[in-house]
Each structure stands twice: as structure tokens, then as C-alpha cells.
Design a protein around this motif. Structure first.
Motif, PDB file in Angstrom:
ATOM      1  N   LEU A   1       0.827  -1.208   0.000  1.00 16.17           N
ATOM      2  CA  LEU A   1       0.000   0.000   0.000  1.00 16.17           C
ATOM      3  C   LEU A   1       0.861   1.257   0.000  1.00 16.17           C
ATOM      4  O   LEU A   1       0.559   2.225  -0.706  1.00 16.17           O
ATOM      5  N   ILE A   2       1.937   1.248   0.756  1.00 16.74           N
ATOM      6  CA  ILE A   2       2.823   2.415   0.811  1.00 16.74           C
ATOM      7  C   ILE A   2       3.453   2.672  -0.557  1.00 16.74           C
ATOM      8  O   ILE A   2       3.499   3.805  -1.033  1.00 16.74           O
ATOM      9  N   VAL A   3       3.922   1.621  -1.200  1.00 15.30           N
ATOM     10  CA  VAL A   3       4.530   1.773  -2.530  1.00 15.30           C
ATOM     11  C   VAL A   3       3.461   2.160  -3.558  1.00 15.30           C
ATOM     12  O   VAL A   3       3.698   3.003  -4.425  1.00 15.30           O
ATOM     13  N   TRP A   4       2.284   1.559  -3.449  1.00 16.62           N
ATOM     14  CA  TRP A   4       1.206   1.887  -4.377  1.00 16.62           C
ATOM     15  C   TRP A   4       0.812   3.357  -4.272  1.00 16.62           C
ATOM     16  O   TRP A   4       0.493   3.996  -5.270  1.00 16.62           O
ATOM     17  N   ASN A   5       0.837   3.917  -3.066  1.00 17.28           N
ATOM     18  CA  ASN A   5       0.515   5.338  -2.899  1.00 17.28           C
ATOM     19  C   ASN A   5       1.477   6.219  -3.686  1.00 17.28           C
ATOM     20  O   ASN A   5       1.065   7.226  -4.261  1.00 17.28           O
ATOM     21  N   VAL A   6       2.753   5.844  -3.736  1.00 16.94           N
ATOM     22  CA  VAL A   6       3.728   6.616  -4.518  1.00 16.94           C
ATOM     23  C   VAL A   6       3.409   6.512  -6.011  1.00 16.94           C
ATOM     24  O   VAL A   6       3.394   7.518  -6.726  1.00 16.94           O
ATOM     25  N   ILE A   7       3.143   5.302  -6.470  1.00 16.92           N
ATOM     26  CA  ILE A   7       2.840   5.092  -7.891  1.00 16.92           C
ATOM     27  C   ILE A   7       1.560   5.829  -8.272  1.00 16.92           C
ATOM     28  O   ILE A   7       1.500   6.533  -9.291  1.00 16.92           O
ATOM     29  N   ASN A   8       0.538   5.687  -7.454  1.00 14.14           N
ATOM     30  CA  ASN A   8      -0.753   6.321  -7.709  1.00 14.14           C
ATOM     31  C   ASN A   8      -0.628   7.847  -7.752  1.00 14.14           C
ATOM     32  O   ASN A   8      -1.150   8.501  -8.651  1.00 14.14           O
ATOM     33  N   ALA A   9       0.081   8.407  -6.788  1.00 17.22           N
ATOM     34  CA  ALA A   9       0.241   9.867  -6.748  1.00 17.22           C
ATOM     35  C   ALA A   9       1.084  10.365  -7.912  1.00 17.22           C
ATOM     36  O   ALA A   9       0.836  11.452  -8.434  1.00 17.22           O
ATOM     37  N   SER A  10       2.065   9.581  -8.336  1.00 16.68           N
ATOM     38  CA  SER A  10       2.882   9.984  -9.484  1.00 16.68           C
ATOM     39  C   SER A  10       2.031  10.091 -10.739  1.00 16.68           C
ATOM     40  O   SER A  10       2.237  10.990 -11.551  1.00 16.68           O
ATOM     41  N   ILE A  11       1.089   9.199 -10.875  1.00 13.48           N
ATOM     42  CA  ILE A  11       0.223   9.224 -12.054  1.00 13.48           C
ATOM     43  C   ILE A  11      -0.828  10.324 -11.929  1.00 13.48           C
ATOM     44  O   ILE A  11      -0.977  11.165 -12.818  1.00 13.48           O
ATOM     45  N   LEU A  12      -1.558  10.329 -10.813  1.00  8.68           N
ATOM     46  CA  LEU A  12      -2.671  11.277 -10.673  1.00  8.68           C
ATOM     47  C   LEU A  12      -2.202  12.714 -10.507  1.00  8.68           C
ATOM     48  O   LEU A  12      -2.690  13.610 -11.188  1.00  8.68           O
ATOM     49  N   GLU A  13      -1.270  12.947  -9.591  1.00  3.38           N
ATOM     50  CA  GLU A  13      -0.779  14.312  -9.404  1.00  3.38           C
ATOM     51  C   GLU A  13       0.143  14.716 -10.549  1.00  3.38           C
ATOM     52  O   GLU A  13       0.222  15.898 -10.893  1.00  3.38           O
ATOM     53  N   GLY A  14       0.820  13.746 -11.137  1.00  2.00           N
ATOM     54  CA  GLY A  14       1.683  14.033 -12.276  1.00  2.00           C
ATOM     55  C   GLY A  14       0.901  14.529 -13.477  1.00  2.00           C
ATOM     56  O   GLY A  14       1.384  15.362 -14.240  1.00  2.00           O
ATOM     57  N   SER A  15      -0.317  14.026 -13.628  1.00  2.00           N
ATOM     58  CA  SER A  15      -1.130  14.477 -14.758  1.00  2.00           C
ATOM     59  C   SER A  15      -1.575  15.924 -14.594  1.00  2.00           C
ATOM     60  O   SER A  15      -2.017  16.545 -15.551  1.00  2.00           O
ATOM     61  N   ASP A  16      -1.423  16.452 -13.393  1.00  2.00           N
ATOM     62  CA  ASP A  16      -1.862  17.818 -13.123  1.00  2.00           C
ATOM     63  C   ASP A  16      -0.694  18.752 -12.794  1.00  2.00           C
ATOM     64  O   ASP A  16      -0.905  19.904 -12.461  1.00  2.00           O
ATOM     65  N   VAL A  17       0.531  18.254 -12.908  1.00  2.00           N
ATOM     66  CA  VAL A  17       1.685  18.997 -12.412  1.00  2.00           C
ATOM     67  C   VAL A  17       1.891  20.335 -13.124  1.00  2.00           C
ATOM     68  O   VAL A  17       2.142  21.348 -12.476  1.00  2.00           O
TER      69      VAL A  17
ATOM     70  N   TRP B   1       9.798  10.107 -14.627  1.00  2.00           N
ATOM     71  CA  TRP B   1       9.378  10.064 -16.032  1.00  2.00           C
ATOM     72  C   TRP B   1       7.879   9.879 -16.172  1.00  2.00           C
ATOM     73  O   TRP B   1       7.265  10.405 -17.104  1.00  2.00           O
ATOM     74  N   VAL B   2       7.242   9.152 -15.244  1.00  2.90           N
ATOM     75  CA  VAL B   2       5.787   8.994 -15.303  1.00  2.90           C
ATOM     76  C   VAL B   2       5.104  10.352 -15.114  1.00  2.90           C
ATOM     77  O   VAL B   2       4.156  10.688 -15.823  1.00  2.90           O
ATOM     78  N   THR B   3       5.624  11.138 -14.181  1.00  4.52           N
ATOM     79  CA  THR B   3       5.076  12.470 -13.945  1.00  4.52           C
ATOM     80  C   THR B   3       5.225  13.337 -15.189  1.00  4.52           C
ATOM     81  O   THR B   3       4.296  14.055 -15.572  1.00  4.52           O
ATOM     82  N   ILE B   4       6.377  13.262 -15.829  1.00  6.18           N
ATOM     83  CA  ILE B   4       6.606  14.066 -17.025  1.00  6.18           C
ATOM     84  C   ILE B   4       5.667  13.643 -18.158  1.00  6.18           C
ATOM     85  O   ILE B   4       5.025  14.489 -18.793  1.00  6.18           O
TER      86      ILE B   4
END
Length: 189
Positions: A83-99, A169-172
Motif C-alpha cells: 500500500l505504501i509503494v502503491w501510494n507513490v505510484i498512484n500519486a505519481s500518475i494522478l498528481e503528475g497528470s496535473d503537475v 518520467w511517469v510524472t513528465i
């Protein structure tokens, strides 16, 4: 001559990455400021995320350990780390799409590399990750996990480095696509 222009674009992109990384003081301060701003006037501050993650991990661990007939002491730590690792992956995708969209005003007013905002987001996710890692550190003595750890557990360190490099790179990628196609962020959510 499209190859020459592509080469120039890659050159500018790598220059932006170097320039952004060299502005560490800026993105480190901005990332830390994001956390302070989000939890301003809160007694527990960013530990609310730790508490929420801990409760979610406990609920999922108890539920799935019961459903799958697994002992809680061995199943809960795996659920928690996942769950801790998934939170990083999830936030990278969701917040990255709005960065880039969320930082539009700062991008227009602050003469800095665009990658500063990407590094800022990944740094902020690293700080949240560090807060959530406290949950696992508490679990180690409670469940006696240290008896089962092998030297290969040290491979988690390069794994975490790769996780956060991938977060960059996912965020970018999602940030660029969402800037052009505004419907992508809601679709990802």
C-alpha cells in the motif's frame, strides 16, 4: 530535416532536466512548503496521511488475511508495504497528470526549468513515503519481522531509487499529455 529538430528538442529537454536538478534548493523548498501548506493549522500535520494509510493497511490486512486464511502477523506487513509503494505510484500518475496545469501561474512568473515542478512533486511524494514508512518501522518489532529479514532485504534500497526515478518520467509523460489533452486527468482519476 525532422531528425535535426528532434535532436534539438531532446537536447533542450535534457538541458531542462539538468537545469531543474541544479535548482535543488528551489524544488526542495517548494516541496516542503507544499506539505506545510496542506497541513497548516493541523495538529498532526502530514501524519494524518500516515494515520490514514495505517488504518487502511490494517483494515485491508485483517480482511484479506481472514479471507485467504493467512496469519495476520505475516500477511499484514506485505499489505502495508504494498500500500505504501502503491501510494507513490498512484500519486505519481494522478498528481503528475496535473503537475503543469496546477503550477501554471508559477511557471509563467518564475524563470526556472519546467522540470523543477516535476522534481518538486516527486520530492513531495518521497516525503509522504518517508512518513508512511514509519508504519512499517513500527511493525518490525511488533510482528517480529526482523527475525525473517535476510540480507536480500537490502535490495529494497535500489528498488526505491528505481521507484522514484520512474516516478519522475511517469510524472513528465502524464503531465505533458494532460497539458495538451485536459480530459486525461479525469480519466486517470
Amino acid at each position: 530535416m525532422p531528425f535535426v529538430s528532434d535532436s534539438q528538442s531532446f537536447g533542450r529537454a535534457f538541458k531542462d532536466f539538468r537545469d531543474g536538478f541544479s535548482q535543488r534548493e528551489l524544488w526542495l523548498a517548494l516541496g516542503w512548503q507544499d506539505i506545510k501548506q496542506r497541513y497548516r493549522r493541523s495538529v498532526l500535520g502530514p501524519f494524518w496521511i500516515t494515520i490514514a494509510t495505517g488504518l487502511q493497511a490494517a483494515a485491508m490486512g485483517v480482511l484479506y488475511a481472514t479471507l485467504f486464511g493467512q496469519p495476520l502477523s505475516s500477511y499484514l506487513p506485505y499489505v502495508t508495504v504494498g500500500l505504501i509503494v502503491w501510494n507513490v505510484i498512484n500519486a505519481s500518475i494522478l498528481e503528475g497528470s496535473d503537475v503543469f496545469i496546477a503550477n501554471e501561474g508559477l511557471i509563467k512568473q518564475l524563470p526556472s526549468a519546467l522540470s523543477v515542478h516535476v522534481y518538486r512533486l516527486v520530492w513531495r511524494q518521497f516525503l509522504f513515503f518517508a512518513h508512511n514508512l514509519i508504519i512499517y518501522v513500527v511493525m518490525v518489532p511488533v510482528f517480529g519481522i526482523w527475525r525473517h529479514l535476510h540480507w536480500t532485504a537490502l535490495l529494497a534500497i535500489p528498488g526505491l531509487v528505481l521507484l522514484f526515478l520512474n516516478a519522475i518520467w511517469v510524472t513528465i509523460v502524464f503531465g505533458i499529455f494532460s497539458t495538451r489533452y485536459r480530459d486525461l486527468a479525469p480519466i486517470l482519476g
